[in-house]
Enzyme design. Structure first.
Site, PDB file in Angstrom:
ATOM      1  N   HIS A  23       5.006   3.829  -9.288  1.00 61.06           N
ATOM      2  CA  HIS A  23       5.910   2.750  -9.690  1.00 61.06           C
ATOM      3  C   HIS A  23       7.361   3.028  -9.297  1.00 61.06           C
ATOM      4  O   HIS A  23       8.111   2.097  -9.005  1.00 61.06           O
ATOM      5  CB  HIS A  23       5.780   2.462 -11.189  1.00 61.06           C
ATOM      6  N   TYR A  52       1.011   7.710 -11.965  1.00 61.81           N
ATOM      7  CA  TYR A  52       1.353   6.316 -12.267  1.00 61.81           C
ATOM      8  C   TYR A  52       2.866   6.107 -12.152  1.00 61.81           C
ATOM      9  O   TYR A  52       3.326   5.154 -11.518  1.00 61.81           O
ATOM     10  CB  TYR A  52       0.866   5.952 -13.670  1.00 61.81           C
ATOM     11  N   TRP A  88      -1.891  -4.078  -4.244  1.00 62.70           N
ATOM     12  CA  TRP A  88      -1.388  -3.185  -5.291  1.00 62.70           C
ATOM     13  C   TRP A  88      -2.498  -2.825  -6.264  1.00 62.70           C
ATOM     14  O   TRP A  88      -2.655  -1.676  -6.650  1.00 62.70           O
ATOM     15  CB  TRP A  88      -0.214  -3.832  -6.024  1.00 62.70           C
ATOM     16  N   TRP A  89      -3.279  -3.805  -6.672  1.00 65.38           N
ATOM     17  CA  TRP A  89      -4.403  -3.527  -7.575  1.00 65.38           C
ATOM     18  C   TRP A  89      -5.347  -2.502  -6.965  1.00 65.38           C
ATOM     19  O   TRP A  89      -5.784  -1.577  -7.649  1.00 65.38           O
ATOM     20  CB  TRP A  89      -5.166  -4.803  -7.887  1.00 65.38           C
ATOM     21  N   TYR A 116      11.265  -6.346 -16.144  1.00 68.81           N
ATOM     22  CA  TYR A 116       9.905  -5.818 -16.268  1.00 68.81           C
ATOM     23  C   TYR A 116       9.983  -4.336 -16.618  1.00 68.81           C
ATOM     24  O   TYR A 116      10.614  -3.560 -15.916  1.00 68.81           O
ATOM     25  CB  TYR A 116       9.205  -6.009 -14.928  1.00 68.81           C
TER      26      TYR A 116
END
Length: 104
Positions: free
Chosen positions: A22, A18, A76-77, A41
């Site tokens: 990112h 993960y 992206w999902w 963010y």
């Protein structure tokens, strides 16, 4: 500027993957976030529970909600669906958090 907090769930053993994905966030994804009013963010991981806690500042809920329908966001999902809990459309299972304190 509105502040949003939310939580998501990562599958066990997927923390490094993960973080790597990112850290290599696609330039088009960064652009889309900014174009839809998102900034500042951050995502944090509770390693004991695999719960991800996100924080994001947005210009408006209406503008931000349109980001979900962009093709880059859908891509992206799909890319992230194998390492975290998702809905049928591969959007992350996400729960908004209630703000209870803020200090500038």
């Amino acid at each position: 500027m509105l502040r949003k907090g939310f939580k998501m769930h990562l599958y066990p053993g997927m923390a490094q993957e993960y973080e790597m994905r990112h850290n290599m966030l696609w330039p088009e994804m960064k652009e889309m976030i900014h174009e839809h009013g998102g900034k500042n963010y951050s995502i944090f991981l509770d390693e004991e529970t695999n719960v991800l806690y996100g924080y994001l500042e947005i210009e408006s809920e209406e503008k931000w909600s349109k980001s979900a329908d962009t093709s880059i966001n859908r891509k992206w999902w799909d890319y992230m669906a194998d390492i975290m809990e998702t809905n049928e459309d591969n959007s992350p299972v996400s729960t908004d958090l209630m703000p209870v304190f803020h200090l500038d």
